[in-house]
Design an enzyme around this catalytic site. Structure first.
Site, short mmCIF file in Angstrom:
data_model
loop_
_atom_site.label_atom_id
_atom_site.label_comp_id
_atom_site.label_asym_id
_atom_site.label_seq_id
_atom_site.Cartn_x
_atom_site.Cartn_y
_atom_site.Cartn_z
N HIS A 63 0.83 -1.21 0.00
CA HIS A 63 0.00 0.00 0.00
C HIS A 63 0.86 1.26 0.00
CE1 HIS A 63 -3.88 2.06 1.68
NE2 HIS A 63 -3.21 2.86 0.86
N ARG A 67 2.90 8.51 -6.51
CA ARG A 67 2.59 9.84 -7.09
C ARG A 67 2.98 10.03 -8.55
NH1 ARG A 67 -1.00 10.40 -3.24
NH2 ARG A 67 -0.27 11.31 -1.29
N ASP A 288 0.52 2.71 3.67
CA ASP A 288 -0.23 3.82 3.10
C ASP A 288 0.70 5.02 2.92
OD1 ASP A 288 -2.25 5.32 2.03
OD2 ASP A 288 -3.24 5.72 3.96
N HIS A 292 3.06 14.06 0.90
CA HIS A 292 2.69 15.41 0.47
C HIS A 292 3.80 16.32 0.96
CE1 HIS A 292 -1.48 14.30 -0.53
NE2 HIS A 292 -1.51 13.61 0.61
C1 NCD Z 1 -3.93 8.91 0.47
C2 NCD Z 1 -3.21 9.78 -0.55
O1 NCD Z 1 -2.77 10.88 -0.20
O2 NCD Z 1 -3.07 9.33 -1.71
N1 NCD Z 1 -4.26 9.72 1.60
C3 NCD Z 1 -4.55 9.31 2.86
O3 NCD Z 1 -4.89 10.16 3.66
N2 NCD Z 1 -4.45 8.05 3.23
C4 NCD Z 1 -5.13 8.25 -0.12
C5 NCD Z 1 -5.66 7.10 0.69
O4 NCD Z 1 -4.98 6.10 0.87
O5 NCD Z 1 -6.80 7.16 1.17
ZN ZN Z 2 -3.63 4.79 0.58
ZN ZN Z 3 -7.18 5.14 1.62
#
Ligand code: NCD
Ligand code: ZN
Ligand code: ZN
Ligand code: ZN
Length: 422
Positions: A63, A67, A288, A292
């Site tokens: 996960h 980008r 995840d 950013h």
């Molecule tokens: C993720 C992203 O920035 O792509 N952001 C997040 O808050 N987890 C998208 C996602 O996994 O929901």
């Molecule tokens: Zn995600």
């Molecule tokens: Zn997500």
């Protein structure tokens, strides 16, 4: 031939490996001098003396959001994969919420080309379900075996991929194999129901809380909801294990930085997640990794945080604190991700498998962001200044040393796309 000498496996037993080309050729509790001499007669043997360090299969992080294309000010396959390699992640799976979204076969192929040119670790891709109904593209991609998983977003988060139309959701489940979901609260119930009635497998991403994990665990224990035809899997992230609202609210900076979907919850939720994890009820740790820029994060609430660079080290530190066993770390971060995504020949230390191998120093004490440089293009980590014990010190990808003793190798080869079985 590469000889990894004097390592320990996660059970504390001695382990040595011989690596030939991109595969693990032989594993032993210790090769004899004679065996090694015999090999040296026929070929050049490169030796890495691990001096008792712990050897594990490379981490497979299923996960991540790298980008690319379209959002490469935050991350790209080069920077993201360096972040992975440094930290012991030898394979990442990229999510489809890029620009354009990975919701057509063509977009998937474009993305694969970019990764093949830039990534220094192995990579795989989750295809995306589109709010504009891309069932035909899903069919094409699965048939052509260009991917075997589909990711859908059932709640609002970063990206333009929220699907609200029930018919589209049902059809995604009907026409996919394993479906990964961003589903929070009641959407988890919906996803479980779609999986039961129409689906072929459900993987619930980034489960943040006791309440939501309970829903998934109940589904996993229910013999009608969790079957061989439509299994249910649970993923948790490091941030939902190690961070909580209290930490987020403790400083003005954290109030902005520690934001993601699903949001951080309470200490009690951390504890419930740990308990389930140690009971073997959680299937995977996925970071995840959602980088950013810090300027974006501080300017307005922006959901997502980087993760690949700290996931393994945080877990090793937890091991040192007595919170988790090494065997469990290996299961959650390598073995299970490979099994669930049906990745061929990765995720385990086994003869004939790809030599995606790492060595960790369990005793190494270090400070995040002080004793290392951040490789992710976003340039920050939520764990800055955390004192950790345990660190990756050697990363081998497809039999090649990519990273060793805080340095990247000079001549890096690119990683490979994962292959998967039926
Ligand atoms: C993720 C992203 O920035 O792509 N952001 C997040 O808050 N987890 C998208 C996602 O996994 O929901
Ligand atoms: Zn995600
Ligand atoms: Zn997500
Ligand atoms: Zn063992």
């Amino acid at each position: 031939m590469l000889y990894l000498k004097d390592g320990k496996d996660v059970h504390g037993n001695k382990i040595e490996l011989l690596i030939l080309n991109d595969k693990i050729d032989k594993i032993s509790e210790g090769f004899s001098e004679e065996e090694i001499k015999n090999i040296e007669k026929n070929e050049k043997l490169e030796i890495i003396d691990l001096k008792g360090k712990t050897v594990m299969p490379g981490v497979i992080d299923v996960h991540t959001h790298m980008r690319e294309p379209g959002i490469t000010a935050k991350e790209d396959f080069a920077t993201g994969s360096r972040a992975c390699a440094k930290a012991g992640v030898t394979t990442f799976y990229d999510m489809p919420n890029t620009i354009p979204t990975t919701t057509t076969l063509e977009a998937l192929k474009d993305k694969k080309k970019l990764a093949s040119e830039k990534s220094i670790v192995n990579y795989g891709f989750h295809f995306g379900g589109s709010r504009n109904n891309n069932i035909d593209e899903i069919k094409k991609v699965l048939e052509a075996k260009e991917a075997n998983t589909v990711k859908i977003f059932m709640n609002v988060t970063t990206g333009e991929m929220l699907i609200e139309d029930e018919d589209i959701l049902k059809n995604v489940f009907k026409n996919s194999k394993l479906v990964l979901v961003h589903a929070e609260n009641e959407m988890i119930d919906k996803a479980v129901e779609y999986n039961k009635n129409y689906g072929n497998g459900l993987y619930v991403c980034h489960i943040p809380s006791k309440e939501e994990l309970k829903k998934v665990l109940e589904a996993k224990k229910n013999s009608e909801l969790n079957t061989e035809k439509h299994p249910v899997y649970a993923e948790v992230t490091p941030h939902h294990l190690f961070l909580n609202e209290e930490i987020r609210e403790s400083t003005d900076r954290n109030k902005m930085l520690l934001r993601m979907k699903p949001e951080l919850r309470t200490k009690k939720d951390n504890e419930f997640l740990w308990e389930a994890l140690n009971n073997g009820e959680v299937d995977t740790i996925g970071t995840d990794h959602a980088p950013h820029l810090i300027s974006e994060k501080l300017e307005k609430i922006t959901f997502g945080m980087p993760g690949v660079e700290t996931s393994l080290a945080l877990m090793l530190n937890a091991y040192n604190e007595g919170k988790v066993k090494l065997e469990m770390i290996q299961k959650l971060m390598s073995e299970n991700p490979a099994r669930i995504m049906k990745i061929s020949k990765r995720g385990k230390l086994e003869e004939g498998y790809y030599a995606d191998v790492i060595a960790v120093d369990l005793d190494k004490e270090w400070i995040v962001g002080v004793d290392d440089t951040i490789e992710s293009k976003c340039g920050w980590t939520p764990y800055e200044n955390w004192k950790l014990k345990g660190k990756n010190v050697l990363t081998i990808v497809n039999g090649k040393v990519v990273y060793q003793n805080n340095k990247f190798n000079d001549n890096l080869e690119n990683g490979k796309e994962v292959e998967f079985y039926e």
